[in-house]
Motif scaffolding. Structure first.
Motif, PDB file in Angstrom:
ATOM      1  N   ALA A  65      22.107   4.623  -2.003  1.00  0.00           N
ATOM      2  CA  ALA A  65      21.667   4.994  -0.657  1.00  0.00           C
ATOM      3  C   ALA A  65      21.952   3.931   0.389  1.00  0.00           C
ATOM      4  CB  ALA A  65      20.180   5.324  -0.680  1.00  0.00           C
ATOM      5  N   ASP A  66      21.699   2.660   0.066  1.00  0.00           N
ATOM      6  CA  ASP A  66      21.913   1.623   1.080  1.00  0.00           C
ATOM      7  C   ASP A  66      23.388   1.481   1.431  1.00  0.00           C
ATOM      8  OD1 ASP A  66      22.417   0.636  -1.442  1.00  0.00           O
ATOM      9  OD2 ASP A  66      21.470  -1.310  -1.110  1.00  0.00           O
ATOM     10  N   ALA A  67      24.260   1.535   0.420  1.00  0.00           N
ATOM     11  CA  ALA A  67      25.696   1.416   0.683  1.00  0.00           C
ATOM     12  C   ALA A  67      26.226   2.635   1.431  1.00  0.00           C
ATOM     13  CB  ALA A  67      26.455   1.235  -0.633  1.00  0.00           C
ATOM     14  N   LEU A  68      25.756   3.827   1.080  1.00  0.00           N
ATOM     15  CA  LEU A  68      26.255   5.052   1.704  1.00  0.00           C
ATOM     16  C   LEU A  68      25.782   5.204   3.148  1.00  0.00           C
ATOM     17  CD1 LEU A  68      25.891   7.625  -1.221  1.00  0.00           C
ATOM     18  CD2 LEU A  68      27.980   6.583  -0.367  1.00  0.00           C
ATOM     19  N   THR A  69      24.621   4.645   3.458  1.00  0.00           N
ATOM     20  CA  THR A  69      24.087   4.765   4.816  1.00  0.00           C
ATOM     21  C   THR A  69      24.310   3.516   5.663  1.00  0.00           C
ATOM     22  OG1 THR A  69      21.903   3.963   4.114  1.00  0.00           O
ATOM     23  CG2 THR A  69      22.276   6.350   4.040  1.00  0.00           C
ATOM     24  N   GLY A  70      24.691   2.413   5.001  1.00  0.00           N
ATOM     25  CA  GLY A  70      24.861   1.152   5.728  1.00  0.00           C
ATOM     26  C   GLY A  70      23.536   0.539   6.150  1.00  0.00           C
ATOM     27  N   ASP A  71      22.460   0.906   5.500  1.00  0.00           N
ATOM     28  CA  ASP A  71      21.117   0.446   5.862  1.00  0.00           C
ATOM     29  C   ASP A  71      20.477  -0.217   4.649  1.00  0.00           C
ATOM     30  OD1 ASP A  71      18.519   0.067   6.645  1.00  0.00           O
ATOM     31  OD2 ASP A  71      18.151   2.140   7.256  1.00  0.00           O
ATOM     32  N   ALA A  72      20.302  -1.526   4.716  1.00  0.00           N
ATOM     33  CA  ALA A  72      19.730  -2.258   3.580  1.00  0.00           C
ATOM     34  C   ALA A  72      18.268  -1.904   3.342  1.00  0.00           C
ATOM     35  CB  ALA A  72      19.856  -3.765   3.819  1.00  0.00           C
ATOM     36  N   ASP A  73      17.606  -1.337   4.343  1.00  0.00           N
ATOM     37  CA  ASP A  73      16.202  -0.945   4.221  1.00  0.00           C
ATOM     38  C   ASP A  73      16.044   0.571   4.308  1.00  0.00           C
ATOM     39  OD1 ASP A  73      15.107  -3.593   4.042  1.00  0.00           O
ATOM     40  OD2 ASP A  73      15.429  -3.830   6.193  1.00  0.00           O
ATOM     41  N   ILE A  74      17.002   1.299   3.746  1.00  0.00           N
ATOM     42  CA  ILE A  74      17.014   2.749   3.889  1.00  0.00           C
ATOM     43  C   ILE A  74      15.758   3.400   3.304  1.00  0.00           C
ATOM     44  CG2 ILE A  74      18.372   3.069   1.783  1.00  0.00           C
ATOM     45  CD1 ILE A  74      18.435   5.258   4.980  1.00  0.00           C
ATOM     46  N   GLY A  75      15.237   2.873   2.203  1.00  0.00           N
ATOM     47  CA  GLY A  75      14.030   3.449   1.619  1.00  0.00           C
ATOM     48  C   GLY A  75      12.862   3.390   2.587  1.00  0.00           C
ATOM     49  N   LEU A  76      12.694   2.243   3.244  1.00  0.00           N
ATOM     50  CA  LEU A  76      11.622   2.089   4.221  1.00  0.00           C
ATOM     51  C   LEU A  76      11.809   3.036   5.400  1.00  0.00           C
ATOM     52  CD1 LEU A  76      11.327  -1.811   4.292  1.00  0.00           C
ATOM     53  CD2 LEU A  76       9.668  -0.215   3.336  1.00  0.00           C
ATOM     54  N   HIS A  77      13.040   3.152   5.872  1.00  0.00           N
ATOM     55  CA  HIS A  77      13.288   3.985   7.041  1.00  0.00           C
ATOM     56  C   HIS A  77      13.183   5.466   6.721  1.00  0.00           C
ATOM     57  CE1 HIS A  77      15.563   0.248   8.629  1.00  0.00           C
ATOM     58  NE2 HIS A  77      14.281   0.212   8.931  1.00  0.00           N
TER      59      HIS A  77
END
Length: 344
Positions: A65-77
């Motif tokens: 998820a983080d690599a696919l979205t470019g968001d290292a905190d994707i779970g939090l967001h």
């Protein structure tokens, strides 16, 4: 008889997937494209049962998820965006409960309707209560993005159940501390503890007796009966099946004794022993069947014998060799050579 024969794969409700789709879209991502990219190198099998999804496929999304979205905190967001909508019988049970304790007991009783890998528990230690939210997957350690997302979602759900009065004073995660914790402080209002034994929420025990304005005893009884029917229909929820899965998760990583497994399942060791005996099994037999199957699979994959022994829960090679000879009649290296000849 092989105690693993006919073992049913764990499943989970599609509820979280629906909430994830909504949250991904709110964050500006195309959820369908994300899931396609997550599974682009895999041939997906049909869901195991009507309306449910394969439990052990969930890590594929969370690890990427983080690599696919470019968001290292994707779970939090994702957790920040998610709305705790009541999409299944467990959610409605929580809302109809007389107080927070009954709501949490309802969740614990029927947690496997939500996800087969849940090993959640409620512990009360003096003036503090601890809601353990561990969610296990075979072959994977704790998933940071998933659990950070779920922690936020559970906090929102508990606030909904308590008319926004739920508060927590500590939060534990099993995964390692990330490099940045700014978003953790912002969204949780405190700095969680990392690399702990459990994923857990700590809160004042007095909140357990807080009455709910949404309490509906008659509706709660009806929903409980419906949930019992749903749970009984899940063949995977059989004790032998659930314990097999738990041993598969813990083997080579954590204690697989009767006491440790019973504690993880939230039941007395004697009750677990009686439950196994009623099905004509015992822990040692089950553990050895899992060790035997894992040793075969890892040797077939060409892994080093020392690594195979460790993954099967053996700290030393000599007891592994003795056990292996008992299982297969030959030493591990000879067995691997035999496998290679058969493949050739």
């Amino acid at each position: 008889m092989n105690p693993l024969a006919g073992a049913a794969p764990l499943t989970h409700s599609a509820t979280l997937r629906r909430l994830l789709y909504e949250a991904l879209a709110e964050l500006g991502h195309d959820p369908a494209a994300i899931y396609r990219r997550t599974n682009q190198h895999r041939r997906l099998v049909p869901p195991p049962s009507e309306g449910r999804l394969s439990h052990d496929e969930a890590p594929l999304f969370w690890l990427a998820a983080d690599a696919l979205t470019g968001d290292a905190d994707i779970g939090l967001h994702l957790g920040e965006m998610m709305k705790p909508r009541l999409l299944d019988v467990v959610g409605y049970l929580l809302l109809a409960s007389r107080d927070l304790e009954q709501a949490l007991r309802s969740f614990l009783q029927f947690q496997h309707i939500l996800a087969g890998g849940f090993v959640a528990q409620l512990r009360v230690e003096g003036e503090r209560a601890c809601l353990v939210l561990d969610l296990n997957y075979r072959g994977f350690g704790p998933l940071r993005q998933q659990m950070e997302c779920l922690a936020l979602l559970f906090i929102k759900l508990l606030r909904l159940v308590t008319d926004d009065e739920f508060r927590f004073d500590a939060l534990d995660f099993r995964h390692a501390r990330p490099k940045r914790v700014t978003e953790h402080r912002r969204l949780f209002g405190l700095l969680p503890s990392f690399a702990r034994e459990h994923d857990a929420l700590w809160f004042p025990a007095a909140l357990l007796k807080r009455p709910s304005r949404n309490a509906n005893p008659a509706l709660h009884r009806l929903l409980w009966q419906h949930a019992e029917v749903e749970l009984a229909a899940l063949v995977e929820n059989d004790l032998l099946n659930r314990l097999s899965y738990l041993i598969g998760v813990r083997l080579g990583r954590a204690d697989c004794s009767l006491q440790a497994c019973a504690a993880e399942l939230g039941m007395p060791a004697a009750a677990l022993q009686r439950g196994l005996a009623a099905q004509g099994s015992h822990l040692r037999q089950l553990r050895e069947a899992i060790q035997q199957a894992r040793a075969h699979a890892l040797l077939q994959d060409g892994q080093a014998i020392r690594e195979v022994a460790r993954a099967c829960g053996f700290a030393e090679l000599s007891p592994f060799y003795r056990a292996f000879r008992r299982w297969y009649g030959i030493a591990p290296d000879a067995y691997r050579a035999k496998l290679l000849r058969e493949e050739g």
